[in-house]
Design an enzyme around this catalytic site. Structure first.
Site, short mmCIF file in Angstrom:
data_model
loop_
_atom_site.label_atom_id
_atom_site.label_comp_id
_atom_site.label_asym_id
_atom_site.label_seq_id
_atom_site.Cartn_x
_atom_site.Cartn_y
_atom_site.Cartn_z
N ASP A 1 -7.79 -59.85 20.11
CA ASP A 1 -7.98 -58.39 20.22
C ASP A 1 -6.64 -57.63 20.15
OD1 ASP A 1 -9.79 -56.31 20.29
OD2 ASP A 1 -9.88 -56.22 22.49
N LYS B 1 -18.15 -58.79 29.07
CA LYS B 1 -18.81 -59.25 27.85
C LYS B 1 -19.62 -60.51 28.15
CE LYS B 1 -15.30 -57.83 24.47
NZ LYS B 1 -16.15 -56.89 23.72
N ASP C 1 -9.60 -59.50 25.82
CA ASP C 1 -10.57 -58.47 26.19
C ASP C 1 -11.82 -59.12 26.78
OD1 ASP C 1 -12.18 -56.27 26.47
OD2 ASP C 1 -12.48 -55.93 24.31
N ARG D 1 -9.58 -47.89 22.70
CA ARG D 1 -9.36 -46.46 22.44
C ARG D 1 -8.53 -45.81 23.54
NH1 ARG D 1 -15.71 -45.51 22.07
NH2 ARG D 1 -15.50 -47.69 21.40
#
Ligand code: BES
Ligand code: MN
Ligand code: ZN
Length: 505
Positions: A294, A283, A276, A357
């Site tokens: 992740d 990030k 990720d 999600r």
């Protein structure tokens, strides 16, 4: 990974190996076999305990070098405290402490005398099996990329434990009692291996290949490739994958262990983001390497399905994992993009780093449509916010059903894998209302773990559902007596127990 020591069971009377661990209760209370060793060596055990001011306190140790007439090089006294207070998880932890004490002494083979110093209420074979379980977990190593480890002539690493002998009253019974724990230990170690693996080696395709190996234990494995995912209209999951050159995969695992094939399954769903970066909402560099973990939720589901199958659990279970890589690139999803999920609902992606999600949304709706499960539990390293709330000791539990939440909390109590219930609330639903689509994928500054759970809830119809946010516990969790690994395999034991206690009757 890396050759694991063999665990065998032998009678109490068998000669101990060169390094030998015996249990001692409060005030150095010893069991019958340990008392016999003490007598044979003219009280050396008790004298050494006294000299070392060892009182038998739980998890403390004292060592005797070459005690006379018992044929061992070292004998380690391991304190267990008040034996009648010992609960299941204490015994597992003590197995871990014993294994730690043994590895520190660099012996090729060792003995653990599994004999309670006083009446403990635990059956001797259970005591032996739980100690063995803890020892197996503690001895895990991930050294496959260490090229420097030397081998001696027979190919084994020097000074490394190769065999642990557990001495107990009835070795046959102990071996039988250990079988189910061994299956769980194998599942946990599989999950650790997957989480520890770097993302260049474990992309979605390679992950899927590893998952295929579960066919060997009798799990039915189906791998959906990107084309099939397109056909299934998994638009949210695919939006995460589209920035990477490595295509997405979804694995559908089925264990048909229930008495009737028709019994509705319990479903476990895992976030498998192999890396990720955050995508276009990239990030910061510091610590980004941790994002190889992740996929800890997916690893947990795979480890669990392996454990259920290996111990032939009397349950119908489904595992669904979504494997994708979240990368920034010319083909990546942009902030502001609107995607259509498998359910037909639309999502405005305002932050491409809230990707887990999106993956879970499609899996949750697919699981309900295809399997009509009795209940479903998703596991995900979903938010940094859950660590702000609970640190690395507890995972966050969200549930739309009190009975399910209670069953999970019971399993947590029994295994010591801690979960803490967090709220679902209409107020969080409001925070993810979108101006341009049915829902947006971020909720603003506060309650990040709760708005993430609210997002998932949006894709749940009336199935009892729980979400476990294990961002703090699946990786880089505090080392413990039974976990020396960065990827912890957290959750396999919890869910195995949940199934065993509540869904195998
Ligand atoms: N995978 C991360 C969550 C995470 C962070 C897991 C640190 C383990 C350690 C997740 O995809 C993420 O980036 N979440 C964001 C959500 C935010 C953009 C709404 C977060 O928690 O910051
Ligand atoms: Mn992210
Ligand atoms: Zn993530």
């Amino acid at each position: 990974m890396t050759n694991r020591p063999e665990i065998v069971f032998a009678p109490l009377s068998a000669d101990p190996e060169p390094t030998c661990v015996v249990l001692a209760g409060d005030d150095v209370a010893l069991g019958a076999r340990a008392r016999e060793l003490d007598q044979r060596s003219s009280g050396a055990l008790q004298k050494a305990a006294e000299a070392a001011q060892f009182k038998g306190k739980k998890k403390s140790t004292a060592e005797l070098l070459v005690p006379p007439r018992i044929g061992v090089s070292r004998l380690v006294l391991l304190g267990v405290g008040k034996a009648s207070d010992l609960e299941e998880n204490d015994l597992v932890m003590l197995g871990g402490v014993a294994a730690g004490a043994i590895s520190a002494r660099k012996s090729k083979s060792a003995s653990l005398i599994a004999e309670a110093p006083e009446h403990s209420g635990v059956r001797p074979e259970t005591l032996a099996a739980l100690l063995a379980f803890g020892a197996a977990l503690r001895q895990y190593e991930f050294r496959k990329y260490m090229t420097k480890q030397k081998s001696d002539d027979d190919g084994a690493e020097p000074d490394k434990l190769q065999k642990l002998v557990i001495h107990c009253a009835d070795p046959d019974k102990a071996r039988a009692a250990f079988a189910r724990y061994e299956a769980v230990a194998n599942g946990i170690m599989l999950a650790r291996d997957l989480v520890n693996e770097p993302a260049n080696v474990l992309g979605p395709v390679e992950f899927a290949d590893r998952v295929r190996e579960l066919e060997e234990v009798g799990v039915e494995v189906e791998i959906l490739d990107a084309e099939e995912l397109e056909k299934l209209k998994m638009g949210a999951l695919l939006a995460v994958a589209q920035g990477s050159v490595r295509p997405a995969r979804v694995a559908v695992l089925q264990w048909h262990g229930g008495k009737s094939k028709r019994t509705k399954p319990v479903a476990f769903i895992g976030k498998g983001v192999v890396f990720d970066t955050g995508g276009i909402s990239i990030k910061p560099a510091g610590g980004m390497e941790d994002m190889k973990g992740d996929m800890g939720g997916a690893a947990c589901v795979v480890g669990l399905m392996h454990a259920l199958a290996e111990r032939k659990a009397n349950v119908n279970a489904v595992g669904l994992i979504g494997m994708v890589e979240n990368m920034p690139s010319g083909t990546a999803t942009r902030p502001g993009d609107i995607v259509t999920a498998h359910s037909g609902q639309t999502v405005e992606v305002l932050n491409t780093d809230a990707e887990g999600r999106l993956v879970l949304a499609d899996l949750l709706s697919y699981a309900q449509e295809r399997f009509k499960p009795k209940l479903m539990i998703d596991l995900a390293t979903l938010t940094g916010a859950i660590m702000v709330a609970l640190g690395k000791e507890y995972a966050g539990l969200f549930a739309n059903d009190d009975k399910l939440a209670g069953e999970l909390l019971d399993a947590s109590e029994s295994t010591g894998e801690k979960i803490w219930r967090m709220p679902l609330d209409k107020a969080y639903d409001k925070m993810i209302e979108s101006k341009n689509a049915d829902i947006k994928n971020i909720g603003g500054r506060w309650a990040g773990a709760c708005t993430a759970a609210a997002f998932l809830k949006f894709f749940v119809k009336d199935t009892p559902w729980a979400h476990i946010d294990l961002a703090g516990t699946a990786m880089d969790a505090p080392k413990s007596e039974i976990n020396p690994s960065w990827g912890s395999g957290w959750g396999v034991r919890l869910l195995d127990r949940f199934v065993a206690d509540k869904y195998e009757k």
